[in-house]
Structure formats: C-alpha cells, structure tokens
Design a protein around this motif. Sequence first.
Motif, PDB file in Angstrom:
ATOM      1  N   SER A 169       0.825  -1.211   0.000  1.00  0.00           N
ATOM      2  CA  SER A 169       0.000   0.000   0.000  1.00  0.00           C
ATOM      3  C   SER A 169       0.859   1.262   0.000  1.00  0.00           C
ATOM      4  N   VAL A 170       1.981   1.227   0.703  1.00  0.00           N
ATOM      5  CA  VAL A 170       2.882   2.373   0.745  1.00  0.00           C
ATOM      6  C   VAL A 170       3.549   2.565  -0.617  1.00  0.00           C
ATOM      7  N   SER A 171       3.976   1.457  -1.222  1.00  0.00           N
ATOM      8  CA  SER A 171       4.584   1.525  -2.543  1.00  0.00           C
ATOM      9  C   SER A 171       3.613   2.110  -3.559  1.00  0.00           C
ATOM     10  N   GLU A 172       2.366   1.648  -3.516  1.00  0.00           N
ATOM     11  CA  GLU A 172       1.367   2.131  -4.461  1.00  0.00           C
ATOM     12  C   GLU A 172       1.136   3.631  -4.294  1.00  0.00           C
ATOM     13  N   ARG A 173       1.121   4.088  -3.051  1.00  0.00           N
ATOM     14  CA  ARG A 173       0.912   5.514  -2.799  1.00  0.00           C
ATOM     15  C   ARG A 173       2.053   6.354  -3.374  1.00  0.00           C
ATOM     16  N   TRP A 174       3.290   5.894  -3.164  1.00  0.00           N
ATOM     17  CA  TRP A 174       4.431   6.641  -3.686  1.00  0.00           C
ATOM     18  C   TRP A 174       4.506   6.572  -5.215  1.00  0.00           C
ATOM     19  N   ILE A 175       4.121   5.437  -5.779  1.00  0.00           N
ATOM     20  CA  ILE A 175       4.098   5.314  -7.240  1.00  0.00           C
ATOM     21  C   ILE A 175       3.138   6.343  -7.827  1.00  0.00           C
ATOM     22  N   LYS A 176       1.984   6.518  -7.216  1.00  0.00           N
ATOM     23  CA  LYS A 176       1.006   7.492  -7.700  1.00  0.00           C
ATOM     24  C   LYS A 176       1.560   8.915  -7.596  1.00  0.00           C
ATOM     25  N   VAL A 177       2.266   9.212  -6.502  1.00  0.00           N
ATOM     26  CA  VAL A 177       2.875  10.536  -6.347  1.00  0.00           C
ATOM     27  C   VAL A 177       3.900  10.776  -7.454  1.00  0.00           C
ATOM     28  N   LEU A 178       4.741   9.772  -7.726  1.00  0.00           N
ATOM     29  CA  LEU A 178       5.756   9.912  -8.769  1.00  0.00           C
ATOM     30  C   LEU A 178       5.125  10.042 -10.154  1.00  0.00           C
ATOM     31  N   GLN A 179       3.976   9.407 -10.357  1.00  0.00           N
ATOM     32  CA  GLN A 179       3.255   9.581 -11.619  1.00  0.00           C
ATOM     33  C   GLN A 179       2.711  10.994 -11.740  1.00  0.00           C
ATOM     34  N   GLN A 180       2.175  11.519 -10.643  1.00  0.00           N
ATOM     35  CA  GLN A 180       1.637  12.874 -10.647  1.00  0.00           C
ATOM     36  C   GLN A 180       2.730  13.911 -10.887  1.00  0.00           C
ATOM     37  N   ARG A 181       3.947  13.617 -10.437  1.00  0.00           N
ATOM     38  CA  ARG A 181       5.075  14.533 -10.621  1.00  0.00           C
ATOM     39  C   ARG A 181       5.728  14.384 -11.991  1.00  0.00           C
ATOM     40  N   GLY A 182       5.225  13.458 -12.812  1.00  0.00           N
ATOM     41  CA  GLY A 182       5.771  13.276 -14.150  1.00  0.00           C
ATOM     42  C   GLY A 182       7.049  12.455 -14.194  1.00  0.00           C
ATOM     43  N   VAL A 183       7.357  11.745 -13.118  1.00  0.00           N
ATOM     44  CA  VAL A 183       8.567  10.925 -13.068  1.00  0.00           C
ATOM     45  C   VAL A 183       8.318   9.554 -13.676  1.00  0.00           C
ATOM     46  N   LEU A 184       7.127   9.003 -13.425  1.00  0.00           N
ATOM     47  CA  LEU A 184       6.753   7.694 -13.952  1.00  0.00           C
ATOM     48  C   LEU A 184       5.607   7.838 -14.936  1.00  0.00           C
TER      49      LEU A 184
END
Length: 232
Positions: A169-184
């Motif tokens: 769940s923590v990984s998924e949350r950070w993945i979404k943040v990185l997607q929102q920042r245009g990193v992923l």
Amino acid sequence: MMLAGHCVWSVEGVILNADQGFLDLLQRPVDEVIGVSYRQITDARDLDRSADMLAALKDGAAPVRLQKRYLRPDGSSVAASLLVTRFDNPDRLISTLFWHENGRPLPPARLWEAALRIRHVHDARVSLFGADLSSDPVGSLLIGIYLAEAEGRVIRLVDIATYANIPLSVSERWIKVLQQRGVLEDRDAKAEITFTQSGSNKVEAMLATVYEAPGSTAIIFDSHDQGNSSFW
C-alpha cells in the motif's frame, strides 16, 4: 539529451521485438527490423565483439555490457551503449540501449554501477542499523525501477514493494505521487512501471553525481563476474 531504446532478440541474434526507441536509433520502420540478424545492422568494425557478446551470454550468465556502432540506411553509424541480459522460458535476450543523437558514446554502465553502489550502501545500512532506521521509500523505488530498466527486466508494483522492503500500500501511494510529478508513466500501478523521459533524465543526473563527487572512484568488476567487462 540521452535517448534510450529496448529490443528483444533470439539467442542467435535475430530481432524478435523492438520499441520505438530502438527503431529511432536505426532510423528504420518496424518491418525492416523484425526478423533481421544483428549482423545486418552492426557496423563491420564491431561484428567480432558482437559475436563474442552472444557467446558470453550462456544460460544463467551475468548481463553483458557493450559499446557498439549500428548502421543506418544512409550508410552512417551511430554509437550506442547497451546492456544485454539473457532470460529463459522462452529463451531470449533483452537489450537496453542508450545513445546521444550526435553519436557521442555514453557511459550507461557507470550509471548502472552507481545505482548498484547506492543499493549496496542501503543494504549495508539495513544490515548494520536495521530496517527501521534505514527507510527511504522514494529513493529505494527510484533505484529499483532504474535497475530493472537498465537490466531489461519488467517490474511491477509487487516487485518494487519487495525490492524496497515496504508495504504494498505504501509503494502504491508513492508510485502514484511519482506519476503525478511526471517521473513515472501514468498507468495502472499494477501494470509495468516505467520512467517518463523526464524522470529517466532526472534519475540519471542524480546517479551521475556519484561519479562527479570529489574522491569518487569507479567500481571495478572482474570480467568473470560481468561476462566481458573488457569491452569497457
């Protein structure tokens, strides 16, 4: 700007699949690439080294790094650095390639080594101080994703959570943040996780500082461990 591409080969060196990056490198349409032998698109000066690379990639062998020149339809050559990994079931080779459009050779192996160095330091920190004092979820995610891309591996949410040793769940949350920042790339977190071009550039700029730092020295790999590091 550094460009990147990926390609899947048979163990005999025949192209089975290629992404748009690899097609851009060769400046050829897909129907002129799929089914072609590496010998048809490799600069004659690098044919022997390419053959040696294939011979070194026996089942279970470590990834092999190579810098070589590819032929374009106009007869010009473009230099690229690649990391080739062998996988089984089915038996195939996966290449990750990096190059500058002006043909200037790049050192992706050093970036890869920098990522490995960061990972080893983190592992040592966990061993010495414990996981509770070694948490860096974003850093671990970035390094884990970068290593997967550099080594031609597909990585998904469950894989990166295991690598970073943090809850799903923590990984998924950070993945979404990185997607929102245009990193992923913005896609379902359960699908394959990949960097955007901007994200890849930023991570590689971060890794480059490992070599630019005062007193930094490159990691030296034994040629037996790395397949054929003498290419570098």
